[in-house]
Design an enzyme around this catalytic site. Structure first.
Site, PDB file in Angstrom:
ATOM      1  N   CYS A 158       0.977  -1.423   0.232  1.00  0.00           N
ATOM      2  CA  CYS A 158       0.201   0.327   0.075  1.00  0.00           C
ATOM      3  C   CYS A 158       0.900   1.585   0.147  1.00  0.00           C
ATOM      4  CB  CYS A 158      -0.758  -0.305   1.345  1.00  0.00           C
ATOM      5  SG  CYS A 158      -2.092  -1.563   0.673  1.00  0.00           S
ATOM      6  N   HIS A 187      -3.576   6.905   2.558  1.00  0.00           N
ATOM      7  CA  HIS A 187      -3.729   5.161   1.494  1.00  0.00           C
ATOM      8  C   HIS A 187      -5.641   5.476   2.823  1.00  0.00           C
ATOM      9  CE1 HIS A 187      -4.116   1.714   1.137  1.00  0.00           C
ATOM     10  NE2 HIS A 187      -3.586   0.981   2.299  1.00  0.00           N
ATOM     11  N   ASN A 244     -10.546  -0.806   0.309  1.00  0.00           N
ATOM     12  CA  ASN A 244      -8.229  -0.208  -0.044  1.00  0.00           C
ATOM     13  C   ASN A 244      -7.925  -1.345  -0.564  1.00  0.00           C
ATOM     14  OD1 ASN A 244      -5.774  -0.799   0.501  1.00  0.00           O
ATOM     15  ND2 ASN A 244      -6.054  -1.171   2.805  1.00  0.00           N
TER      16      ASN A 244
HETATM   17  O1  UT7 Z   1      -3.881  -1.456   3.828  1.00  0.00           O
HETATM   18  C1  UT7 Z   1      -2.661  -1.673   4.390  1.00  0.00           C
HETATM   19  C2  UT7 Z   1      -3.146  -1.217   5.774  1.00  0.00           C
HETATM   20  N1  UT7 Z   1      -4.332  -1.875   6.463  1.00  0.00           N
HETATM   21  C3  UT7 Z   1      -5.108  -1.552   7.713  1.00  0.00           C
HETATM   22  O2  UT7 Z   1      -4.267   0.061   7.612  1.00  0.00           O
HETATM   23  C4  UT7 Z   1      -5.749  -1.845   8.863  1.00  0.00           C
HETATM   24  C5  UT7 Z   1      -5.238  -1.368   9.677  1.00  0.00           C
HETATM   25  N2  UT7 Z   1      -7.030  -2.023  10.644  1.00  0.00           N
HETATM   26  C6  UT7 Z   1      -7.922  -1.759  10.791  1.00  0.00           C
HETATM   27  O3  UT7 Z   1      -8.316  -0.380  10.179  1.00  0.00           O
HETATM   28  C7  UT7 Z   1      -8.687  -2.218  11.748  1.00  0.00           C
HETATM   29  O4  UT7 Z   1      -8.238  -2.994  13.341  1.00  0.00           O
HETATM   30  C8  UT7 Z   1      -9.969  -3.955  11.454  1.00  0.00           C
HETATM   31  C9  UT7 Z   1     -11.091  -2.651   9.993  1.00  0.00           C
HETATM   32  C10 UT7 Z   1      -9.427  -4.472  10.433  1.00  0.00           C
HETATM   33  C11 UT7 Z   1     -10.600  -4.113  12.629  1.00  0.00           C
HETATM   34  O5  UT7 Z   1     -10.797  -2.754  13.142  1.00  0.00           O
HETATM   35  P1  UT7 Z   1     -11.112  -3.077  14.938  1.00  0.00           P
HETATM   36  O6  UT7 Z   1     -11.651  -2.073  15.112  1.00  0.00           O
HETATM   37  O7  UT7 Z   1      -9.689  -3.270  14.928  1.00  0.00           O
HETATM   38  O8  UT7 Z   1     -11.320  -4.344  15.545  1.00  0.00           O
HETATM   39  P2  UT7 Z   1     -10.550  -5.668  15.947  1.00  0.00           P
HETATM   40  O9  UT7 Z   1      -9.920  -6.500  14.778  1.00  0.00           O
HETATM   41  O10 UT7 Z   1     -10.398  -4.744  17.390  1.00  0.00           O
HETATM   42  O11 UT7 Z   1     -12.192  -6.775  16.414  1.00  0.00           O
HETATM   43  C12 UT7 Z   1     -12.935  -6.178  16.802  1.00  0.00           C
HETATM   44  C13 UT7 Z   1     -14.414  -7.474  16.916  1.00  0.00           C
HETATM   45  C14 UT7 Z   1     -14.043  -8.530  16.982  1.00  0.00           C
HETATM   46  O12 UT7 Z   1     -14.356  -9.465  17.964  1.00  0.00           O
HETATM   47  P3  UT7 Z   1     -14.056 -10.065  19.732  1.00  0.00           P
HETATM   48  O13 UT7 Z   1     -13.073 -10.495  20.064  1.00  0.00           O
HETATM   49  O14 UT7 Z   1     -14.233  -7.865  20.017  1.00  0.00           O
HETATM   50  O15 UT7 Z   1     -15.306 -10.790  20.041  1.00  0.00           O
HETATM   51  C15 UT7 Z   1     -13.900  -9.291  15.709  1.00  0.00           C
HETATM   52  O16 UT7 Z   1     -13.707 -10.896  16.156  1.00  0.00           O
HETATM   53  O17 UT7 Z   1     -14.902  -7.126  15.461  1.00  0.00           O
HETATM   54  C16 UT7 Z   1     -14.870  -8.213  15.111  1.00  0.00           C
HETATM   55  N3  UT7 Z   1     -14.848  -8.496  13.913  1.00  0.00           N
HETATM   56  C17 UT7 Z   1     -15.823  -8.288  13.350  1.00  0.00           C
HETATM   57  N4  UT7 Z   1     -17.309  -8.310  13.211  1.00  0.00           N
HETATM   58  C18 UT7 Z   1     -18.257  -8.045  12.403  1.00  0.00           C
HETATM   59  C19 UT7 Z   1     -14.401  -8.531  13.016  1.00  0.00           C
HETATM   60  N5  UT7 Z   1     -14.060  -8.425  11.657  1.00  0.00           N
HETATM   61  C20 UT7 Z   1     -16.066  -8.063  11.450  1.00  0.00           C
HETATM   62  C21 UT7 Z   1     -16.313  -7.852  10.729  1.00  0.00           C
HETATM   63  N6  UT7 Z   1     -18.005  -7.707  11.464  1.00  0.00           N
HETATM   64  N7  UT7 Z   1     -16.396  -7.859   9.685  1.00  0.00           N
END
Ligand code: UT7
Length: 358
Positions: A130, A283, A313
């Protein structure tokens, strides 16, 4: 042996002792027409429109059909950028294709060169995930500043839909496909020099690039193979690439910490402050990351360009697509100062501060 020497334009002849600078003279973009909405995804994995929108700002993403190739999408964006810059494809000296999802591991740059009819251009792929567009812009500028090339086409293009595990809700909601491009030209060949000086104008005002391979595991599209014996004592690895795997929280933390820092470093090099920035184009990974970076840098939200809701993305394509849309809308005007930052797998991150237009 006959050596073919390209004629130097009249302006360039007069100025051949001054230092070449880079100017960015045209942009273009191309995205697939088919769209997958958050509600569509909610039928495929356990997720919801609400979760995706509040956590990422993404509403839809454009996905290439099985018959569409990365090379064709990249060439379509490149064609628009060449047209916008007012030159012809045969005037392009170099094509840099920033991508992590080439049609061919040997590279797709040369294929794009042929699709564009850019018969005088050398072409290669650049892989920095990216961060690819920002790394590519800096690479293009080195070729121009050294006087080696006058016209460089830089394309950021990715089709990560091919490499996403569509059963993994942690990643499949994030990515989309697309391509964006810019034409970078030598300010000398354009006769663009400061009055009363031998210094050519240079629109790349500052940059800063970083890698940290110790966090490589945080975001991967990794090869995995099994040992296969060819003869006794000679084994090779035979395998394939695994789908994208990401530690989202770790990448989020990294982005929010490193992106403001790298933009400040590039601004320092440019002898500018955040108050001098007309537009911030990050990005397009997550609206929350863009908001956090803008807040930390004290940049008002009106200056932040975002299209993550529409495309998700698109990796190396996200910055040039956002740039091109803002140019076409008349938001970005000639002379505006744009701060960009790419970040992602590697881990890699970088910032380039540049002035738009001739
Ligand atoms: O291009 C390369 C650069 N990439 C990035 O910049 C990505 C950076 N990361 C992010 O943007 C975020 O971390 C994400 C959008 C990927 C995830 O958001 P988050 O607020 O960090 O969520 P999390 O990973 O902490 O997950 C929170 C909860 C989890 O459940 P528990 O463990 O709290 O019960 C996940 O299992 O949300 C759950 N979860 C979802 N729920 C519904 C993860 N993905 C999903 C989903 N739908 N798609």
């Amino acid at each position: 042996m006959k050596i073919k020497i390209r004629p130097i334009s009249k302006g360039a002849k007069d100025l051949q002792h001054s230092k070449a600078g880079i100017i960015i003279t045209g942009s273009g973009s191309a995205t697939p027409s088919r769209v997958l909405t958050n509600d569509d995804l909610a039928h495929m994995v356990e997720t919801s429109d609400e979760w995706i929108k509040t956590r990422t700002g993404i509403e839809r993403r454009h996905l290439a059909s099985p018959s569409e190739s990365l090379s064709e999408l990249a060439a379509a964006a490149g064609k628009e950028a060449i047209l916008a810059s007012g030159i012809s494809a045969t005037e392009i000296d170099l094509i840099i294709l920033a991508t992590s999802s080439a049609d061919d591991l040997f590279g797709s740059g040369a294929k794009v060169q042929s699709l564009l009819g850019a018969t005088n251009a050398v072409a290669f792929d650049l892989t920095a995930a990216c961060s690819g567009f920002v790394f590519g812009l800096v690479t293009a500028s080195q070729f121009i500043r050294s006087g080696v090339y006058q016209n460089v086409l830089l394309i950021g293009a990715d089709m990560l839909s091919r490499w996403v595990d569509w059963a993994d809700r942690k990643t499949c909601v994030l990515f989309g496909d697309g391509a964006g491009a810019v034409v970078c030209q030598s300010s000398i060949s354009q006769g663009n020099i400061s009055q009363g000086s031998m210094e050519a104008n240079d629109s790349l005002l500052g940059f800063s690039l970083f890698s940290n391979g110790s966090q490589n595991d945080c975001l991967t599209l990794a090869y995995e193979g099994e040992s296969q014996n060819l003869i006794e004592d000679v084994a090779i690895s035979k395998g394939n690439y695994n789908p994208i795997a990401m530690n989202g929280r770790e990448v989020y933390r990294f982005a929010v910490a490193k992106v403001p820092e790298v933009i400040e470093k590039a601004l320092f090099e440019a002898n500018l402050t955040t108050a001098d920035i007309d537009w911030l184009i990050l990005h397009q990974a997550n609206q929350r990351i863009m908001d956090a970076v803008a807040t930390r840098l004290n940049i008002p939200s009106e200056k932040v360009i975002s299209n993550v809701a529409e495309y998700g993305n698109t990796s190396a394509a996200s910055i040039p697509i956002a740039l091109d849309e803002a140019v076409k809308k008349g938001q970005i005007k000639s002379g505006d100062v744009i701060a960009t930052s790419g970040f992602g797998a590697g881990l890699s991150w970088g910032s380039a501060i540049f002035k738009w237009g001739k």
